[in-house]
Motif scaffolding. Sequence first.
Motif, short mmCIF file in Angstrom:
data_model
loop_
_atom_site.label_atom_id
_atom_site.label_comp_id
_atom_site.label_asym_id
_atom_site.label_seq_id
_atom_site.Cartn_x
_atom_site.Cartn_y
_atom_site.Cartn_z
N UNK A 1 0.81 -1.21 0.00
CA UNK A 1 0.00 0.00 0.00
C UNK A 1 0.85 1.27 0.00
N UNK A 2 0.36 2.27 -0.72
CA UNK A 2 0.96 3.59 -0.72
C UNK A 2 -0.04 4.54 -0.08
N UNK A 3 0.42 5.33 0.88
CA UNK A 3 -0.44 6.25 1.61
C UNK A 3 0.21 7.63 1.63
N UNK A 4 -0.55 8.63 1.21
CA UNK A 4 -0.10 10.02 1.26
C UNK A 4 -1.07 10.77 2.17
N UNK A 5 -0.56 11.25 3.29
CA UNK A 5 -1.42 11.88 4.29
C UNK A 5 -2.07 13.16 3.78
N UNK A 6 -1.33 13.94 2.98
CA UNK A 6 -1.91 15.19 2.49
C UNK A 6 -1.36 15.52 1.11
N UNK A 7 -2.24 15.50 0.12
CA UNK A 7 -1.88 15.83 -1.26
C UNK A 7 -2.03 17.31 -1.56
N UNK A 8 -2.97 17.95 -0.91
CA UNK A 8 -3.33 19.32 -1.25
C UNK A 8 -2.29 20.32 -0.77
N UNK A 9 -2.33 21.47 -1.41
CA UNK A 9 -1.51 22.62 -1.01
C UNK A 9 -2.39 23.85 -1.23
N UNK A 10 -2.98 24.37 -0.16
CA UNK A 10 -3.93 25.46 -0.31
C UNK A 10 -3.35 26.71 -0.95
N UNK A 11 -2.02 26.83 -1.00
CA UNK A 11 -1.39 28.02 -1.55
C UNK A 11 -1.05 27.88 -3.03
N UNK A 12 -1.21 26.68 -3.59
CA UNK A 12 -0.80 26.47 -4.98
C UNK A 12 -1.97 26.32 -5.95
N UNK A 13 -3.19 26.36 -5.47
CA UNK A 13 -4.34 26.20 -6.36
C UNK A 13 -4.62 24.75 -6.73
N UNK A 14 -4.17 23.83 -5.90
CA UNK A 14 -4.43 22.42 -6.15
C UNK A 14 -5.93 22.15 -6.05
N UNK A 15 -6.42 21.29 -6.92
CA UNK A 15 -7.81 20.84 -6.94
C UNK A 15 -8.81 21.96 -7.22
N UNK A 16 -8.45 22.87 -8.11
CA UNK A 16 -9.42 23.88 -8.56
C UNK A 16 -10.35 23.25 -9.60
N UNK A 17 -11.51 23.86 -9.77
CA UNK A 17 -12.51 23.38 -10.73
C UNK A 17 -11.88 23.22 -12.12
N UNK A 18 -12.17 22.11 -12.78
CA UNK A 18 -11.72 21.79 -14.15
C UNK A 18 -10.20 21.62 -14.27
N UNK A 19 -9.51 21.45 -13.17
CA UNK A 19 -8.05 21.35 -13.24
C UNK A 19 -7.58 19.90 -13.24
N UNK A 20 -6.33 19.72 -13.66
CA UNK A 20 -5.66 18.43 -13.60
C UNK A 20 -4.38 18.62 -12.81
N UNK A 21 -4.24 17.86 -11.74
CA UNK A 21 -3.06 17.95 -10.88
C UNK A 21 -2.28 16.64 -10.96
N UNK A 22 -0.97 16.75 -11.13
CA UNK A 22 -0.11 15.59 -11.25
C UNK A 22 0.84 15.54 -10.07
N UNK A 23 0.94 14.37 -9.46
CA UNK A 23 1.79 14.17 -8.28
C UNK A 23 2.78 13.05 -8.56
N UNK A 24 4.04 13.26 -8.21
CA UNK A 24 5.07 12.23 -8.27
C UNK A 24 5.22 11.69 -6.85
N UNK A 25 4.95 10.40 -6.68
CA UNK A 25 4.90 9.80 -5.35
C UNK A 25 5.87 8.62 -5.29
N UNK A 26 6.57 8.52 -4.18
CA UNK A 26 7.41 7.35 -3.92
C UNK A 26 6.78 6.57 -2.78
N UNK A 27 6.84 5.25 -2.89
CA UNK A 27 6.26 4.42 -1.84
C UNK A 27 6.63 2.98 -2.07
#
Length: 166
Positions: free
Chosen positions: A78-104
């Motif tokens: 299992x891969x678990x990320x406690x917090x993906x969001x960043x309220x200062x970067x505009x993550x998860x805005x309407x109609x947006x696509x956010x890409x995350x590079x994750x190691x696990x």
Amino acid sequence: MVKLLLFLLIFATATIFSHAGSSIISPTEIKSFEPKTVQLQVAAKSCSYTVIIKTSCSSKSYTRDKISLAFGDAYGNEVYIKRLDDPYSGTFERCSTDTFQISGPCTYDICYQYLLRSGSDGWKPGSVKIYGQNIRTVTFFYNTFIPDGVWFGFNQCRRGSGSAVV
């Protein structure tokens, strides 16, 4: 003869469409899920994953909510990320696509994926796509608002594991 062929054509079409609708899987609330926050195997190999999350165009304009992600395979990896969001970067805005590079931890093919939202803004993801080396790319389609404070998502595992079993 023409009536018989027409009847068979209509019957076949109706049968195909009635079965097509039943294969659509919707996300569900997972009350008993607890992510693996401590990796027991310190020497376990680490792998890289790319997670692409599309926010629905019918979501709120933005969210300040905390968004967590967990995914894994049928064997308990299992891969678990406690917090993906960043309220200062505009993550998860309407109609947006956010890409995350994750190691696990390395996994076999991903068969379950859950999101956890904590906050009062609300958020409606459209889809979550996960890919990495040596696993098949998988996309989970949400297009529904995530409830607050509960893991919500998909379990398509065929073989049970401690985390994947609902």
